[in-house]
Design an enzyme around this catalytic site. Structure first.
Site, PDB file in Angstrom:
ATOM      1  N   LEU B  60      -1.842   8.756  -7.274  1.00 23.94           N
ATOM      2  CA  LEU B  60      -0.775   8.980  -8.257  1.00 23.94           C
ATOM      3  C   LEU B  60       0.620   8.687  -7.699  1.00 23.94           C
ATOM      4  O   LEU B  60       1.594   8.701  -8.435  1.00 23.94           O
ATOM      5  CB  LEU B  60      -0.841  10.412  -8.802  1.00 23.94           C
ATOM      6  CG  LEU B  60      -2.100  10.726  -9.619  1.00 23.94           C
ATOM      7  CD1 LEU B  60      -2.086  12.164 -10.111  1.00 23.94           C
ATOM      8  CD2 LEU B  60      -2.248   9.769 -10.793  1.00 23.94           C
ATOM      9  N   ARG B  61       0.720   8.440  -6.410  1.00 29.80           N
ATOM     10  CA  ARG B  61       1.955   7.941  -5.752  1.00 29.80           C
ATOM     11  C   ARG B  61       3.130   8.917  -5.730  1.00 29.80           C
ATOM     12  O   ARG B  61       4.167   8.598  -5.164  1.00 29.80           O
ATOM     13  CB  ARG B  61       2.421   6.630  -6.394  1.00 29.80           C
ATOM     14  CG  ARG B  61       1.371   5.527  -6.390  1.00 29.80           C
ATOM     15  CD  ARG B  61       1.021   5.067  -4.999  1.00 29.80           C
ATOM     16  NE  ARG B  61       0.079   3.952  -5.020  1.00 29.80           N
ATOM     17  CZ  ARG B  61      -0.920   3.806  -4.169  1.00 29.80           C
ATOM     18  NH1 ARG B  61      -1.126   4.702  -3.200  1.00 29.80           N
ATOM     19  NH2 ARG B  61      -1.728   2.771  -4.243  1.00 29.80           N
ATOM     20  N   ASP B 151      -7.936   9.246   2.980  1.00 28.86           N
ATOM     21  CA  ASP B 151      -8.164   7.957   2.312  1.00 28.86           C
ATOM     22  C   ASP B 151      -6.983   6.996   2.482  1.00 28.86           C
ATOM     23  O   ASP B 151      -5.823   7.389   2.425  1.00 28.86           O
ATOM     24  CB  ASP B 151      -8.410   8.141   0.822  1.00 28.86           C
ATOM     25  CG  ASP B 151      -8.734   6.819   0.160  1.00 28.86           C
ATOM     26  OD1 ASP B 151      -9.740   6.220   0.549  1.00 28.86           O
ATOM     27  OD2 ASP B 151      -7.959   6.376  -0.693  1.00 28.86           O
ATOM     28  N   HIS B 178     -13.071   7.637   4.060  1.00 30.54           N
ATOM     29  CA  HIS B 178     -12.782   6.203   3.890  1.00 30.54           C
ATOM     30  C   HIS B 178     -13.414   5.520   5.097  1.00 30.54           C
ATOM     31  O   HIS B 178     -12.836   5.510   6.180  1.00 30.54           O
ATOM     32  CB  HIS B 178     -11.272   5.991   3.839  1.00 30.54           C
ATOM     33  CG  HIS B 178     -10.844   4.547   3.813  1.00 30.54           C
ATOM     34  ND1 HIS B 178     -10.053   4.043   2.821  1.00 30.54           N
ATOM     35  CD2 HIS B 178     -11.091   3.514   4.644  1.00 30.54           C
ATOM     36  CE1 HIS B 178      -9.830   2.748   3.052  1.00 30.54           C
ATOM     37  NE2 HIS B 178     -10.457   2.411   4.166  1.00 30.54           N
ATOM     38  N   HIS B 232     -15.629   5.144  -2.079  1.00 31.81           N
ATOM     39  CA  HIS B 232     -15.745   3.714  -2.425  1.00 31.81           C
ATOM     40  C   HIS B 232     -16.761   2.932  -1.575  1.00 31.81           C
ATOM     41  O   HIS B 232     -16.388   1.996  -0.845  1.00 31.81           O
ATOM     42  CB  HIS B 232     -14.384   3.022  -2.411  1.00 31.81           C
ATOM     43  CG  HIS B 232     -13.440   3.397  -1.283  1.00 31.81           C
ATOM     44  ND1 HIS B 232     -13.816   3.438   0.037  1.00 31.81           N
ATOM     45  CD2 HIS B 232     -12.121   3.731  -1.308  1.00 31.81           C
ATOM     46  CE1 HIS B 232     -12.782   3.774   0.773  1.00 31.81           C
ATOM     47  NE2 HIS B 232     -11.751   3.966  -0.018  1.00 31.81           N
ATOM     48  N   ASP B 305     -10.574   4.801  -7.679  1.00 28.03           N
ATOM     49  CA  ASP B 305      -9.638   4.330  -6.639  1.00 28.03           C
ATOM     50  C   ASP B 305      -8.421   3.674  -7.299  1.00 28.03           C
ATOM     51  O   ASP B 305      -7.898   2.665  -6.809  1.00 28.03           O
ATOM     52  CB  ASP B 305     -10.316   3.387  -5.648  1.00 28.03           C
ATOM     53  CG  ASP B 305      -9.494   3.224  -4.361  1.00 28.03           C
ATOM     54  OD1 ASP B 305      -8.437   3.887  -4.225  1.00 28.03           O
ATOM     55  OD2 ASP B 305      -9.909   2.426  -3.504  1.00 28.03           O
ATOM     56  N   GLY B 324      -5.048  -2.622  -3.301  1.00 31.83           N
ATOM     57  CA  GLY B 324      -5.311  -1.715  -4.411  1.00 31.83           C
ATOM     58  C   GLY B 324      -5.130  -2.326  -5.781  1.00 31.83           C
ATOM     59  O   GLY B 324      -4.417  -3.312  -5.951  1.00 31.83           O
TER      60      GLY B 324
END
Lengths: 312, 432
Positions: B60-61, B151, B178, B232, B305, B324
């Site tokens: 979500l940054r 991650d 990850h 992932h 992701d 991404g």
């Protein structure tokens, strides 16, 4: 030829023949007292180099100047990019100054292709990361053709490309062009320096692979040695410089395996004593300096066809 | 004020058709229901009702890169995609490695009010890979953090991974790894290592770099008796390791992204950074193995992701561009296209891999619940017959790094309900 020169994929065999013929004419200019043709008068060529280079940049600069273009060099290393500017913004800014051709070297593979999608000027790839160096391939093939008997002489010739293939853009362009021109190419390297997936790639593209230089050399009609990048030597790709030289260097002993008329090429700069012995680098059959002068002629031919071809 | 909605004629899990009465945040009634006074009516004829989706893996940054996404805009994207809960990864700036940081994310999620935003805590301080972050304090905070992940980076040190797995046992936490051995796939590794990377001259990211870490981690999970989750998963080799580990009863779960279920590495031929993702897109044989593993339960969940980036962060040379791609708004259509249309999965199985299992992995008691009377009214209505031509400019995310742009995908999300309140109706957001 297409609008840009990004990859050898942009050059057909017929294009190469045309370029070589033009280069032969351009080559004659080098021996004149007044080295100037008016073909690109009023055109602006920017050499945008994001990575250090002396010979390629100078070669393009001379080629542009001898065709009367205005050539400007920009060393972008450590400038806008290091300030966080995107590549797109950097090249848009430069293109906005009014440029007909952008000669670009970049440490990242694919950068020239990406840039060609953003600007209107012709883009010439002067080396993108470990991807391609198409003008080097053209000058190499042109040099070999002259050495091996003139136009069409590459057909059926056995050419060995030796060295750090994984990290070599010269190899990637050369193997495409030489096979396109009918040569039979064998690439030689230790397994750690073979590009990933080279097995299926070589089958599809029609070249051979070998780990054994001594097996390949006796039948070679020409040899292209690649520079070992010294920084790779600490990357675990091979145990030591000594071991590399013993396995894959063009040593004095191996020079004897070559016929006296088998040209030896190297894109430079050479690591004498590592991938090529001084005896080989300086042998009568060495084509290294010829490659340099051919480079100017080939780049003149490329600039001419990209920028003035339609008017010619 | 309590809100009542009658969902008329939905097909539950793509099976039997019934009306659903949503009242006071729960499913109050299922069957043939006459309209109560004042109720909102939602015509669900031809639509499939599933429990609200739960994403184990969202970026979500916020804080730090609010130009790419905020918790509010990411929540919007999640709701539009049919999600009612997301787990927000810890690699923000600053990193979510303290109780305070976790509570801030949690609170901003509540303020947005569109999905439940559960912060993921970092495993190590500052994602440094060396010292454990305050795992227990994050769990004790009001954010109740239960999933921990570095991650974006691998917990590469086996000792640190062992300690993390041991430590979270105290409160039933899970470590989401990850998996990327940095000595085999370092920071410049930017695409699948194979024939194409060899031709393009791009630094490769070999599948073995994932597989060796997954193999190590399942052994650590066995040794510690703890739970490990594989973020992932991207290779057939990873699937083999997972299958073997599960056959031994090791507590390992795994997720796969929609893009690894559909996109292949050959998309990189044009050096378009839109397709640069970590782990990288793999060849078709890996994609086929991932699909089969999702269908047979070897891979437990689909996670997006979702990784929004500002345009300028992608406008670099391929090797320098950000990793991404977006995923929240398109995950369900992709899964429908890949798994349902092909007959590999039923809609009920989609509910398992996109809702109930991810909720269980994350320990979310009120999410991923079955569509039954008395359960929280978190649900999504899907039109299985719709086709969607993805237009990145129509995204509610702040970013546009959408790998599906121009593609036609099957099925679309028509409505999403969070505790009975519609967050999306007719495919459009209904802001609180």
């Amino acid at each position: 030829m297409r609008k840009h020169l990004l990859s050898i994929d942009d050059v057909s065999a017929d294009d190469a023949v045309t370029l070589f013929a033009t280069a032969a004419e351009m080559h004659d200019v080098q021996s004149r007292q007044v080295k100037k043709l008016p073909a690109l008068r009023g055109r602006t060529i920017i050499n945008l180099f994001f990575e250090d280079s002396t010979r390629t940049r100078s070669s393009f600069e001379i080629a542009g100047k001898w065709l009367s273009a205005d050539t400007i060099n920009i060393a972008a290393k450590g400038s806008s990019a290091s300030k966080g500017e995107s590549l797109r913004d950097t090249v848009l800014t430069i293109a906005a100054m009014g440029v007909d051709a952008l000669v670009m070297r970049h440490p990242a593979s694919g950068a020239a292709l990406q840039v060609s999608q953003w600007i209107d000027a012709a883009v010439i790839n002067a080396g993108d990361g470990t991807h391609e160096h198409p003008t080097q391939a053209l000058l190499d093939a042109y040099t070999l053709q002259r050495r091996l008997g003139g136009p069409g002489s590459l057909e059926g010739k056995r050419i060995a490309i030796v060295g750090d293939l994984t990290h070599s853009r010269v190899f990637r362009s050369n193997v495409l062009l030489l096979t396109k021109l009918g040569a039979s190419v064998t690439v030689v390297a230790p397994p750690t320096l073979m590009p990933s997936g080279v097995g299926s790639w070589s089958r599809e593209a029609g070249f051979a692979t070998s780990y054994d230089l001594d097996e390949v050399l006796p039948t070679a009609d020409a040899v292209m040695m690649l520079r070992v990048q010294r920084e790779r030597m600490t990357g675990g790709y091979f145990p030591s410089a000594r071991e590399y030289t013993v396995g894959y260097g063009l040593t004095r002993d191996r020079l004897r395996l070559l016929g006296p008329d088998v040209p030896i090429c190297h894109p430079g700069p050479m690591n004498r004593g590592l991938e090529i012995a001084a005896d080989a680098a300086d042998a009568a059959q060495s084509a290294v300096l010829e490659q340099v002068s051919a480079g100017v002629a080939i780049r003149m031919a490329i600039l001419y066809h990209l920028l003035a071809g339609d008017e010619a | 004020m309590s809100e009542t909605t009658l969902v008329k004629g939905a097909s539950l899990y793509g099976d039997r058709t019934a009306d659903l009465l949503l009242r006071d945040g729960v499913i109050a009634e299922i069957g043939s229901i006459s309209t109560p006074d004042g109720a909102r009516i939602v015509d669900a004829d031809g639509l499939i009702a599933l429990p609200g989706l739960v994403d184990l893996h969202t970026h979500l940054r916020e804080p730090g890169r609010e130009d790419a996404e905020t918790i509010l805009t990411g929540s919007r994207a999640a709701a539009v995609g049919g999600y009612t809960a997301v787990l927000a990864m810890a690699n923000t700036s600053p990193v979510t490695d303290t109780a305070e940081a976790a509570e801030r994310v949690h609170d901003l999620g509540r303020a947005a009010g569109l999905v439940d935003v559960h912060p993921v805590g970092a495993v190590t301080g500052g994602l440094g890979g060396e010292e454990l972050a305050e795992l227990g304090l994050m769990h004790r905070s009001r954010a109740r953090v239960s999933v921990f992940s570095d991650d974006g980076r691998c917990v590469a040190d086996a000792r640190v991974m062992r300690r993390a797995l041991e430590y979270v046992k105290a409160f039933g936490g899970v470590v989401s790894q990850h998996a990327q051995d940095p000595s085999l796939a370092g920071p410049t590794s930017c695409c699948h290592e194979g024939e194409l990377s060899g031709r393009l001259g791009l630094p490769g990211w070999p599948g073995i770099a994932e597989e060796v870490v997954v193999a190590r981690d399942v052994m650590l999970a066995r040794h510690t008796g703890s739970r490990v989750h594989v973020a992932h998963a991207s290779t057939a080799g990873t699937v083999e390791v997972l299958r073997w580990a599960k056959s031994l009863g090791i507590e390992v779960t795994a997720e796969v992204t929609p893009h690894h279920l559909l996109l292949t590495t050959d998309l990189l031929a044009g050096y378009d950074p839109t397709y640069k993702v970590n782990p990288p897109l793999r060849p078709q044989e890996d994609v086929d193995a991932l699909r089969a593993a999702l269908a047979d339960g070897t891979i437990d969940a689909v996670a997006t992701d979702h990784a929004p980036h500002a345009r300028h962060d992608k406008e670099h040379a391929f090797v320098d561009a950000a990793f991404g791609m977006l995923g929240l708004e398109t995950a369900l259509p992709v899964v429908a296209s890949v798994m349902v249309s092909s007959g590999l999965m039923t809609w009920a199985e989609v509910a398992r891999v996109m809702s109930s299992t991810p909720a269980a992995i994350a320990g979310l008691g009120s999410q991923g619940r079955p569509l039954e009377v008395g359960q929280p009214a978190n649900l999504v209505l899907v039109d299985p017959a719709a086709t969607l031509v993805v237009d990145r400019e129509r995204s509610v995310s702040l970013s546009r790094n959408n790998p599906w742009h121009g593609r036609t995908l099957g099925a679309s999300v028509v409505a999403t309900f969070l505790r009975g309140r519609p967050t999306v109706l007719g495919g459009e957001l209904t802001e609180p």
